[in-house]
Design a protein around this motif. Structure first.
Motif, PDB file in Angstrom:
ATOM      1  N   LEU A 543      -0.456   4.425  23.688  1.00 56.77           N
ATOM      2  CA  LEU A 543      -0.011   4.003  22.252  1.00 56.77           C
ATOM      3  C   LEU A 543       0.055   2.375  22.250  1.00 56.77           C
ATOM      4  O   LEU A 543       1.063   1.864  23.019  1.00 56.77           O
ATOM      5  CB  LEU A 543       1.329   4.835  22.048  1.00 56.77           C
ATOM      6  CG  LEU A 543       1.843   4.430  20.612  1.00 56.77           C
ATOM      7  CD1 LEU A 543       1.002   5.028  19.325  1.00 56.77           C
ATOM      8  CD2 LEU A 543       3.228   4.932  20.425  1.00 56.77           C
ATOM      9  N   THR A 544      -0.750   1.883  21.414  1.00 51.96           N
ATOM     10  CA  THR A 544      -0.689   0.399  21.287  1.00 51.96           C
ATOM     11  C   THR A 544       0.075  -0.289  20.024  1.00 51.96           C
ATOM     12  O   THR A 544       0.359  -1.305  20.123  1.00 51.96           O
ATOM     13  CB  THR A 544      -2.146  -0.308  21.186  1.00 51.96           C
ATOM     14  OG1 THR A 544      -2.859   0.343  20.077  1.00 51.96           O
ATOM     15  CG2 THR A 544      -2.705   0.284  22.501  1.00 51.96           C
ATOM     16  N   GLY A 545       0.415   0.885  19.047  1.00 54.44           N
ATOM     17  CA  GLY A 545       1.103   0.250  17.990  1.00 54.44           C
ATOM     18  C   GLY A 545       1.132   1.393  16.965  1.00 54.44           C
ATOM     19  O   GLY A 545       0.716   2.456  17.044  1.00 54.44           O
ATOM     20  N   THR A 546       1.449   1.186  15.686  1.00 57.58           N
ATOM     21  CA  THR A 546       1.731   2.086  14.636  1.00 57.58           C
ATOM     22  C   THR A 546       0.959   1.377  13.159  1.00 57.58           C
ATOM     23  O   THR A 546       0.876   0.039  13.341  1.00 57.58           O
ATOM     24  CB  THR A 546       2.982   2.501  14.256  1.00 57.58           C
ATOM     25  OG1 THR A 546       3.937   1.576  13.876  1.00 57.58           O
ATOM     26  CG2 THR A 546       3.506   3.254  15.350  1.00 57.58           C
ATOM     27  N   ASP A 547       0.783   2.517  12.188  1.00 56.23           N
ATOM     28  CA  ASP A 547       0.217   1.830  11.195  1.00 56.23           C
ATOM     29  C   ASP A 547       0.610   2.681  10.033  1.00 56.23           C
ATOM     30  O   ASP A 547       1.155   3.668  10.210  1.00 56.23           O
ATOM     31  CB  ASP A 547      -1.501   1.864  11.170  1.00 56.23           C
ATOM     32  CG  ASP A 547      -2.084   0.979  10.098  1.00 56.23           C
ATOM     33  OD1 ASP A 547      -1.538   0.207   9.292  1.00 56.23           O
ATOM     34  OD2 ASP A 547      -3.378   0.715  10.202  1.00 56.23           O
ATOM     35  N   THR A 548       0.272   2.317   8.805  1.00 59.45           N
ATOM     36  CA  THR A 548       0.556   3.351   7.588  1.00 59.45           C
ATOM     37  C   THR A 548      -0.737   3.958   6.963  1.00 59.45           C
ATOM     38  O   THR A 548      -1.514   3.184   6.799  1.00 59.45           O
ATOM     39  CB  THR A 548       1.127   2.464   6.610  1.00 59.45           C
ATOM     40  OG1 THR A 548       2.554   1.889   7.166  1.00 59.45           O
ATOM     41  CG2 THR A 548       1.604   3.556   5.354  1.00 59.45           C
ATOM     42  N   ASP A 549      -0.766   5.211   6.994  1.00 58.10           N
ATOM     43  CA  ASP A 549      -1.635   5.989   6.254  1.00 58.10           C
ATOM     44  C   ASP A 549      -1.674   5.653   4.878  1.00 58.10           C
ATOM     45  O   ASP A 549      -0.707   6.204   4.125  1.00 58.10           O
ATOM     46  CB  ASP A 549      -1.610   7.448   6.577  1.00 58.10           C
ATOM     47  CG  ASP A 549      -2.780   8.371   6.095  1.00 58.10           C
ATOM     48  OD1 ASP A 549      -3.550   7.824   5.057  1.00 58.10           O
ATOM     49  OD2 ASP A 549      -3.200   9.365   6.491  1.00 58.10           O
ATOM     50  N   PRO A 550      -2.732   5.094   4.187  1.00 58.31           N
ATOM     51  CA  PRO A 550      -2.728   4.713   2.650  1.00 58.31           C
ATOM     52  C   PRO A 550      -2.598   5.941   1.962  1.00 58.31           C
ATOM     53  O   PRO A 550      -2.095   5.982   0.991  1.00 58.31           O
ATOM     54  CB  PRO A 550      -3.881   3.842   2.597  1.00 58.31           C
ATOM     55  CG  PRO A 550      -4.859   4.112   3.724  1.00 58.31           C
ATOM     56  CD  PRO A 550      -3.947   4.648   4.943  1.00 58.31           C
ATOM     57  N   GLU A 551      -3.033   7.078   2.210  1.00 56.37           N
ATOM     58  CA  GLU A 551      -3.272   8.220   1.558  1.00 56.37           C
ATOM     59  C   GLU A 551      -2.073   8.967   1.437  1.00 56.37           C
ATOM     60  O   GLU A 551      -1.395   9.455   0.549  1.00 56.37           O
ATOM     61  CB  GLU A 551      -4.357   9.112   2.018  1.00 56.37           C
ATOM     62  CG  GLU A 551      -5.822   8.527   1.831  1.00 56.37           C
ATOM     63  CD  GLU A 551      -6.915   9.622   2.328  1.00 56.37           C
ATOM     64  OE1 GLU A 551      -6.526  10.733   2.448  1.00 56.37           O
ATOM     65  OE2 GLU A 551      -8.079   9.115   2.264  1.00 56.37           O
ATOM     66  N   THR A 552      -1.224   8.946   2.742  1.00 56.28           N
ATOM     67  CA  THR A 552       0.059   9.742   2.661  1.00 56.28           C
ATOM     68  C   THR A 552       1.235   8.931   2.925  1.00 56.28           C
ATOM     69  O   THR A 552       2.366   9.475   2.762  1.00 56.28           O
ATOM     70  CB  THR A 552      -0.085  10.605   3.913  1.00 56.28           C
ATOM     71  OG1 THR A 552      -0.001   9.858   4.993  1.00 56.28           O
ATOM     72  CG2 THR A 552      -0.994  11.661   3.788  1.00 56.28           C
TER      73      THR A 552
END
Length: 665
Positions: A543-552
């Motif tokens: 696990l290198t990081g997180t992001d935001t799913d633009p659809e949900t």
């Protein structure tokens, strides 16, 4: 300044001293410089400097002007360029390849002497030469121009390119290169695949029936089964696809009565020889177990034997000789590592080199320890049959140390194979793009129920046992990745000899919701083999990081795939994926360890990611695990995911083409 003219053998003046055009210059003042005419490259010149002093601007003389000069002459030649490309000559029987022909000569172990010659005009100025055999290799140590030769011993057959350059006072010059072709060495004098449907094991080293040393299987305790080391063959030696894939078979012996033997001697033991075979111990040995042997003349012990020794707990190549005085001599070349794993395929080879006067054991294509020196004198002839799976007993004509397990792909050469040749033998390639790969474990959780996933495909019979909260969801093994629940699936290992080549694959669907709860830098193991106190190798997710799913508009994990070993200090040795892990569907991961090149490779889908990375094998000793890893002497690194279609092969698949066809998507 004078110039020497070779044709006349005399010196002629080029120019004389620089002086002021009128008057005199003061003390410690240069009179200026005078350019010479253009000097000629390679011509010998000499010069000397004068100083003429006058008193009172020439008004007063102290017995005339004071004259002085340098001590003798200073000699030099003009050389404005670095050396041009030198020539390369090869000693017999080798010759330089031309644009239209390339004649094979010599062979592995037959040395060639390179003689380097200066290019036109460089004979007097070249000081050193250096050479190398490939464009990427390091240059040799400087070779004095006074002795411009070097000796090279080709380790294998094939085309070699030798590069050379010369050095002078300005540095190293232009590189020249030539090709030469090394012929294949004599092939094996005996070779047995044990792939016949019945009857004797045929010696395929020759098609002449009268020259074949076929091996007869014992009436009890010996058989052939489908667990041959070459696995399923899909292409022939030319690379052409077979109309129908062929499943290889091998020799299985029971450890008490089973064996195969030729009718007479195959090896001339008084000359150099090499013997090899693949072996798989069925269980931890309770007694010595011989893979190959050939007994001596009237001897109660084998003239040579490749075997497992319970006294040493190691693989051994044993050489025996009884001299004219009746004194027995035993010399043993031992494996580097004790307690080799059982139920895994291992390549074993023994080399007797009469020129060097040594023997050497090789395991998985690697030399073990240093060559062992032999006593002086003429060894006896080993006239007994070549035995597969047993050795000579305490009295002549009796046998003992029966092997329990599988023996396959045995061969004998009447010469000492080079380390490079033995490395190639351990690759067990069918052709350049396909290497023999034997499926030793295969689990399909999508068809399993309960807490056990059986291996009904490979023939080796290991089962995965689920633990903790791990379950079968109809597609794979579902793991929640929580440390306290010990979600995993394990089987007793190792599945492969980790110091030999292997290939492992699986399909994994990550659990995004669980992964985002992990700390950045977390690493979870998809599957892998443990060593005594840590990870031997595995497929991993980081696990290198997180992001935001633009659809949900939800937080999703961002990470990478790895193949290799997580070290005790938290560092990782291995190869990493090119792109972040796909979260939307199951991802096919395949890891390949090539023991001969000492590298690991990672494939995501059927595409290789990154370059192969240098890797030092750590022998696996314990469980093979899915969903967790053994690091720092403790289980951890639980992975939230669903894992399916788990397969492991003995042997490194040789190409993307082989992986695509064998592993699939």
């Amino acid at each position: 300044m004078d110039k020497y003219t070779a044709s006349s053998g005399t010196w002629s003046t080029v120019f004389e001293a620089a002086r002021p055009t009128s008057g005199y210059v003061g003390d410690n003042v240069s009179p200026g410089s005078v350019p010479t005419s253009t000097l000629t490259e390679g011509t010998l010149y000499r010069y000397r400097a004068w100083t003429r002093s006058y008193y009172n601007s020439g008004d007063d003389y102290l017995a005339g002007p004071s004259n002085g000069s340098t001590t003798g002459w200073c000699y030099f030649k003009v050389d404005p360029t670095r050396p041009k490309a030198p020539g390369i000559a090869l000693s017999s029987p080798y010759s330089v390849c031309s644009a239209s022909s390339c004649t094979a000569a010599g062979g592995p172990g037959t040395g060639v002497t390179f003689t380097f010659t200066p290019a036109s005009g460089d004979a007097a100025t070249n000081t050193n030469y250096e050479y190398k055999l490939t464009s990427s290799a390091a240059w040799s140590s400087p070779i004095p121009a006074s002795k411009p030769t070097a000796v090279f011993t080709p380790p294998t057959s094939g085309t070699f390119e030798v590069f050379v350059r010369a050095e002078d006072s300005l540095g190293w010059g232009v590189t020249n290169s030539v090709d030469f072709l090394v012929a294949e060495g004599p092939g094996p004098v005996g070779q047995w695949h044990f792939d016949e449907a019945s009857g004797a094991a045929l010696d395929t080293s020759t098609t002449v029936a009268a020259e074949q040393d076929n091996a007869t299987l014992s009436s009890s305790g010996a058989s052939r089964d489908a667990r041959g080391r070459r696995g399923v063959l899909t292409h022939d030696a030319t690379g052409a696809e077979l109309a129908t894939p062929e499943t290889d078979t091998g020799l299985t012996v029971d450890g008490s009565a089973g064996y195969a033997a030729t009718s007479g001697a195959v090896v001339e033991s008084r000359s150099s020889y090499t013997v090899e075979a693949w072996a798989r111990l069925a269980a931890t040995p309770a007694h010595n177990q011989v893979v190959l042997s050939q007994s001596g003349s009237g001897s109660t012990q084998p003239g040579f034997a490749v075997y497992y020794s319970t006294a040493y707990g190691k693989w051994i190549f044993n050489w025996h000789w009884t001299d004219s005085a009746g004194t027995a001599h035993f010399v043993r070349s031992l494996a580097d590592t004790a307690s080799p794993p059982v139920k895994v395929w291992t390549h074993l080879a023994g080399v007797y080199d009469t020129k060097a006067g040594t023997i050497q054991l090789y395991v998985n294509g690697k030399a073990q320890g240093s060559p062992q020196a032999l006593p002086s004198g003429e060894p006896e002839a080993d006239i007994g049959p070549l035995e597969f799976g047993r050795g000579s007993g305490s009295t002549a004509g009796t046998f003992t140390d029966y092997f329990n397990g599988q023996i396959d792909e045995a061969a004998v050469w009447q010469r000492a194979l080079s380390p490079a040749e033995l490395s190639t033998e351990a690759q067990l390639k069918t052709n350049d793009s396909y290497a023999a790969a034997e499926l030793v474990a295969a689990w399909d959780p999508s068809t399993a129920t309960g807490t056990t996933v059986a291996d009904t495909t490979s023939g080796y019979g290991s089962s995965l046992t689920l633990s903790g909260g791990a379950s079968l969801d109809g597609t794979g093994i579902a793991l929640n990745g929580t440390d306290g629940t010990n979600d995993a699936a394990i089987t007793q290992g190792p599945l492969v000899d980790d110091t030999g080549s292997f290939t492992a694959t699986t399909a994994v669907q990550l659990n995004s919701a669980a992964l985002v709860k992990k700390p950045i830098g977390y690493m979870g193991q998809v599957l892998g083999q443990r060593s005594a106190d840590g990870s031997a190798w595995g497929l991993w997710y980081e696990l290198t990081g997180t992001d935001t799913d633009p659809e949900t508009d939800t937080t999703i994990p961002v990470g990478l795939w790895h193949f290799g070993r997580l070290n005790t200090d938290g560092s990782f040795t291995g190869v990493v994926s090119d792109d972040v892990a796909n979260l939307g569907s199951a991802v096919r991961l395949t890891g390949v360890f090539d023991a001969q090149s000492g590298t690991v490779s990672l494939y995501v889908g059927d595409a290789q990611n990154g370059d192969a990375i240098a890797y030092t094998a750590t022998p696996g000793t314990g469980d093979f695990a899915v969903g967790k890893a053994y690091v720092n002497s403790a289980w951890g690194h639980y992975l939230p995911a669903t894992v399916s279609d788990i397969r492991v092969w003995a042997g490194a698949m040789a190409s993307q083409q082989q992986i695509a066809e064998t592993v699939g998507d």
